[in-house]
Design a protein around this motif. Structure first.
Motif, PDB file in Angstrom:
ATOM      1  N   LYS A 130     -66.607  39.501  17.888  1.00 51.88           N
ATOM      2  CA  LYS A 130     -65.560  40.149  17.119  1.00 51.88           C
ATOM      3  C   LYS A 130     -65.758  39.862  15.642  1.00 51.88           C
ATOM      4  CE  LYS A 130     -61.948  39.810  20.601  1.00 51.88           C
ATOM      5  NZ  LYS A 130     -60.613  39.298  20.883  1.00 51.88           N
ATOM      6  N   GLN A 131     -65.342  40.811  14.859  1.00 46.36           N
ATOM      7  CA  GLN A 131     -65.468  40.673  13.409  1.00 46.36           C
ATOM      8  C   GLN A 131     -64.103  40.617  12.726  1.00 46.36           C
ATOM      9  OE1 GLN A 131     -68.364  40.289  11.719  1.00 46.36           O
ATOM     10  NE2 GLN A 131     -69.370  40.212  13.699  1.00 46.36           N
ATOM     11  N   ASP A 132     -63.040  40.388  13.504  1.00 48.53           N
ATOM     12  CA  ASP A 132     -61.727  40.353  12.868  1.00 48.53           C
ATOM     13  C   ASP A 132     -61.528  39.043  12.106  1.00 48.53           C
ATOM     14  OD1 ASP A 132     -59.757  38.543  14.776  1.00 48.53           O
ATOM     15  OD2 ASP A 132     -61.411  39.514  15.878  1.00 48.53           O
ATOM     16  N   GLU A 133     -60.551  39.054  11.235  1.00 47.87           N
ATOM     17  CA  GLU A 133     -60.325  37.935  10.318  1.00 47.87           C
ATOM     18  C   GLU A 133     -60.032  36.626  11.057  1.00 47.87           C
ATOM     19  OE1 GLU A 133     -57.293  37.124   6.684  1.00 47.87           O
ATOM     20  OE2 GLU A 133     -58.110  39.166   6.841  1.00 47.87           O
ATOM     21  N   GLU A 134     -59.227  36.692  12.104  1.00 46.03           N
ATOM     22  CA  GLU A 134     -58.860  35.487  12.854  1.00 46.03           C
ATOM     23  C   GLU A 134     -60.091  34.854  13.518  1.00 46.03           C
ATOM     24  OE1 GLU A 134     -56.179  34.151  16.663  1.00 46.03           O
ATOM     25  OE2 GLU A 134     -55.631  36.004  15.625  1.00 46.03           O
ATOM     26  N   THR A 135     -60.948  35.643  14.114  1.00 48.53           N
ATOM     27  CA  THR A 135     -62.153  35.150  14.768  1.00 48.53           C
ATOM     28  C   THR A 135     -63.108  34.526  13.748  1.00 48.53           C
ATOM     29  OG1 THR A 135     -61.935  36.845  16.476  1.00 48.53           O
ATOM     30  CG2 THR A 135     -64.085  35.786  16.274  1.00 48.53           C
ATOM     31  N   ILE A 136     -63.256  35.165  12.603  1.00 48.46           N
ATOM     32  CA  ILE A 136     -64.127  34.638  11.551  1.00 48.46           C
ATOM     33  C   ILE A 136     -63.593  33.292  11.060  1.00 48.46           C
ATOM     34  CG2 ILE A 136     -64.922  35.019   9.183  1.00 48.46           C
ATOM     35  CD1 ILE A 136     -65.039  38.050   9.898  1.00 48.46           C
ATOM     36  N   LYS A 137     -62.271  33.194  10.867  1.00 50.11           N
ATOM     37  CA  LYS A 137     -61.677  31.928  10.419  1.00 50.11           C
ATOM     38  C   LYS A 137     -61.926  30.827  11.448  1.00 50.11           C
ATOM     39  CE  LYS A 137     -57.378  29.726   8.932  1.00 50.11           C
ATOM     40  NZ  LYS A 137     -57.920  28.459   9.181  1.00 50.11           N
ATOM     41  N   LYS A 138     -61.756  31.127  12.717  1.00 50.32           N
ATOM     42  CA  LYS A 138     -62.005  30.125  13.773  1.00 50.32           C
ATOM     43  C   LYS A 138     -63.471  29.690  13.767  1.00 50.32           C
ATOM     44  CE  LYS A 138     -58.379  31.420  17.016  1.00 50.32           C
ATOM     45  NZ  LYS A 138     -58.092  31.963  18.358  1.00 50.32           N
ATOM     46  N   ALA A 139     -64.359  30.635  13.570  1.00 45.62           N
ATOM     47  CA  ALA A 139     -65.792  30.311  13.536  1.00 45.62           C
ATOM     48  C   ALA A 139     -66.110  29.398  12.350  1.00 45.62           C
ATOM     49  CB  ALA A 139     -66.626  31.592  13.468  1.00 45.62           C
ATOM     50  N   ILE A 140     -65.533  29.689  11.203  1.00 46.85           N
ATOM     51  CA  ILE A 140     -65.753  28.853  10.011  1.00 46.85           C
ATOM     52  C   ILE A 140     -65.209  27.447  10.253  1.00 46.85           C
ATOM     53  CG2 ILE A 140     -65.052  28.532   7.597  1.00 46.85           C
ATOM     54  CD1 ILE A 140     -65.280  31.616   7.304  1.00 46.85           C
ATOM     55  N   ASP A 141     -64.031  27.351  10.871  1.00 47.98           N
ATOM     56  CA  ASP A 141     -63.461  26.037  11.196  1.00 47.98           C
ATOM     57  C   ASP A 141     -64.375  25.262  12.144  1.00 47.98           C
ATOM     58  OD1 ASP A 141     -61.280  26.597   9.595  1.00 47.98           O
ATOM     59  OD2 ASP A 141     -59.938  27.109  11.273  1.00 47.98           O
ATOM     60  N   GLN A 142     -64.947  25.957  13.122  1.00 48.21           N
ATOM     61  CA  GLN A 142     -65.847  25.298  14.064  1.00 48.21           C
ATOM     62  C   GLN A 142     -67.132  24.819  13.376  1.00 48.21           C
ATOM     63  OE1 GLN A 142     -65.193  24.479  17.264  1.00 48.21           O
ATOM     64  NE2 GLN A 142     -63.151  25.283  16.898  1.00 48.21           N
ATOM     65  N   VAL A 143     -67.662  25.620  12.491  1.00 46.23           N
ATOM     66  CA  VAL A 143     -68.869  25.231  11.750  1.00 46.23           C
ATOM     67  C   VAL A 143     -68.574  24.000  10.900  1.00 46.23           C
ATOM     68  CG1 VAL A 143     -70.441  25.932   9.886  1.00 46.23           C
ATOM     69  CG2 VAL A 143     -69.935  27.524  11.761  1.00 46.23           C
ATOM     70  N   GLU A 144     -67.413  23.961  10.269  1.00 43.21           N
ATOM     71  CA  GLU A 144     -67.038  22.795   9.456  1.00 43.21           C
ATOM     72  C   GLU A 144     -66.889  21.553  10.330  1.00 43.21           C
ATOM     73  OE1 GLU A 144     -66.666  20.552   6.319  1.00 43.21           O
ATOM     74  OE2 GLU A 144     -67.172  22.671   6.220  1.00 43.21           O
ATOM     75  N   ALA A 145     -66.310  21.695  11.497  1.00 46.64           N
ATOM     76  CA  ALA A 145     -66.177  20.560  12.425  1.00 46.64           C
ATOM     77  C   ALA A 145     -67.555  20.050  12.856  1.00 46.64           C
ATOM     78  CB  ALA A 145     -65.350  20.972  13.647  1.00 46.64           C
ATOM     79  N   ILE A 146     -68.484  20.955  13.077  1.00 50.49           N
ATOM     80  CA  ILE A 146     -69.849  20.573  13.448  1.00 50.49           C
ATOM     81  C   ILE A 146     -70.515  19.820  12.306  1.00 50.49           C
ATOM     82  CG2 ILE A 146     -72.161  21.478  13.961  1.00 50.49           C
ATOM     83  CD1 ILE A 146     -70.682  23.697  15.610  1.00 50.49           C
ATOM     84  N   ARG A 147     -70.298  20.241  11.066  1.00 47.88           N
ATOM     85  CA  ARG A 147     -70.859  19.534   9.899  1.00 47.88           C
ATOM     86  C   ARG A 147     -70.336  18.099   9.811  1.00 47.88           C
ATOM     87  NH1 ARG A 147     -70.159  24.428   5.925  1.00 47.88           N
ATOM     88  NH2 ARG A 147     -72.108  25.507   6.336  1.00 47.88           N
ATOM     89  N   VAL A 148     -69.041  17.933  10.053  1.00 47.07           N
ATOM     90  CA  VAL A 148     -68.444  16.592  10.016  1.00 47.07           C
ATOM     91  C   VAL A 148     -69.075  15.712  11.098  1.00 47.07           C
ATOM     92  CG1 VAL A 148     -66.311  15.287  10.412  1.00 47.07           C
ATOM     93  CG2 VAL A 148     -66.277  17.334   8.974  1.00 47.07           C
ATOM     94  N   ILE A 149     -69.218  16.254  12.291  1.00 46.63           N
ATOM     95  CA  ILE A 149     -69.842  15.510  13.392  1.00 46.63           C
ATOM     96  C   ILE A 149     -71.283  15.152  13.043  1.00 46.63           C
ATOM     97  CG2 ILE A 149     -70.659  15.701  15.785  1.00 46.63           C
ATOM     98  CD1 ILE A 149     -68.099  17.439  16.285  1.00 46.63           C
ATOM     99  N   GLU A 150     -72.004  16.078  12.437  1.00 50.56           N
ATOM    100  CA  GLU A 150     -73.386  15.818  12.026  1.00 50.56           C
ATOM    101  C   GLU A 150     -73.460  14.656  11.035  1.00 50.56           C
ATOM    102  OE1 GLU A 150     -77.122  18.243  10.015  1.00 50.56           O
ATOM    103  OE2 GLU A 150     -75.068  18.835   9.529  1.00 50.56           O
ATOM    104  N   GLN A 151     -72.549  14.622  10.071  1.00 52.10           N
ATOM    105  CA  GLN A 151     -72.528  13.528   9.096  1.00 52.10           C
ATOM    106  C   GLN A 151     -72.225  12.192   9.774  1.00 52.10           C
ATOM    107  OE1 GLN A 151     -69.643  15.051   6.332  1.00 52.10           O
ATOM    108  NE2 GLN A 151     -71.194  16.030   5.048  1.00 52.10           N
ATOM    109  N   GLU A 152     -71.290  12.203  10.724  1.00 60.46           N
ATOM    110  CA  GLU A 152     -70.959  10.968  11.446  1.00 60.46           C
ATOM    111  C   GLU A 152     -72.155  10.475  12.262  1.00 60.46           C
ATOM    112  OE1 GLU A 152     -67.483  12.004  13.677  1.00 60.46           O
ATOM    113  OE2 GLU A 152     -66.176  11.894  11.923  1.00 60.46           O
ATOM    114  N   ILE A 153     -72.849  11.383  12.918  1.00 66.19           N
ATOM    115  CA  ILE A 153     -74.029  11.006  13.706  1.00 66.19           C
ATOM    116  C   ILE A 153     -75.125  10.455  12.801  1.00 66.19           C
ATOM    117  CG2 ILE A 153     -75.941  11.933  15.103  1.00 66.19           C
ATOM    118  CD1 ILE A 153     -73.844  13.842  16.374  1.00 66.19           C
ATOM    119  N   ARG A 154     -75.324  11.073  11.659  1.00 63.64           N
ATOM    120  CA  ARG A 154     -76.325  10.599  10.714  1.00 63.64           C
ATOM    121  C   ARG A 154     -75.992   9.182  10.225  1.00 63.64           C
ATOM    122  NH1 ARG A 154     -77.396  14.994   7.351  1.00 63.64           N
ATOM    123  NH2 ARG A 154     -79.152  15.374   8.682  1.00 63.64           N
ATOM    124  N   ALA A 155     -74.744   8.948   9.868  1.00 57.97           N
ATOM    125  CA  ALA A 155     -74.328   7.612   9.410  1.00 57.97           C
ATOM    126  C   ALA A 155     -74.507   6.587  10.524  1.00 57.97           C
ATOM    127  CB  ALA A 155     -72.875   7.642   8.940  1.00 57.97           C
TER     128      ALA A 155
END
Length: 166
Positions: free
Chosen positions: A1-26
């Motif tokens: 889906k390309q609707d605004e709500e789906t895109i926002k959820k995807a961006i939130d998930q990508v940000e959560a993955i980045r945080v997890i990546e930083q924690e794993i690296r540390a």
């Protein structure tokens, strides 16, 4: 889906993955450092630590190391080192000493005695807030089945003593 709500959820998930990546690296860096520490010559590591304290901070720092300390398990070595780091972190933040002595000796053939003595401003042990640093020192001491004693008095410095069976 390309609707605004789906895109926002995807961006939130990508940000959560980045945080997890930083924690794993540390965490990975911490594991690597502990691995290096457990395989290295403990006396050399402490000499480098003391040298860095002398260079960075404005107090005299002395190391007394008993060469009889040979058979320290990697777990004890790592926890003792982390306790030393935490103690020096507190000294650097709060104590304002002119001299800090770091002593490691063997007593009774199999007891490691660590003493960190400073001539800083001291504190009331009964009234001090139990910060994360002191809690970490106590937790690490429990992990290696040691005994930790912290004595301090206003304007008379602090004496930290750790005893652990080798």
């Amino acid at each position: 889906k390309q609707d605004e709500e789906t895109i926002k959820k995807a961006i939130d998930q990508v940000e959560a993955i980045r945080v997890i990546e930083q924690e794993i690296r540390a965490f990975s860096h911490e594991l690597y450092n502990d691995s290096v520490l457990s395989k290295s010559n403990f006396k050399n590591i402490l000499e480098e630590f003391v040298k860095s304290q002398r260079e960075i901070y404005s107090f005299e720092c002395n190391l007394l190391y008993d060469d009889a300390i040979n058979d320290m398990s990697p777990e004890i070595k790592m926890n003792v080192y982390r306790i030393i780091q935490e103690a020096f972190n507190n000294i650097n933040k709060y104590a304002n000493p002119t001299i800090v002595n770091l002593h490691l000796n063997v007593k009774d053939g199999n007891i490691l005695l660590l003493e960190i003595i400073d001539n800083g401003i001291g504190f009331n042990v009964k009234k001090v807030k139990q910060g994360i640093g002191l809690k970490n020192m106590k937790s690490r001491t429990e992990t290696i089945k040691g005994e930790l004693l912290i004595e301090s008095e206003k304007n008379k410095g602090t004496h930290i003593q750790l005893k652990v069976k080798l």
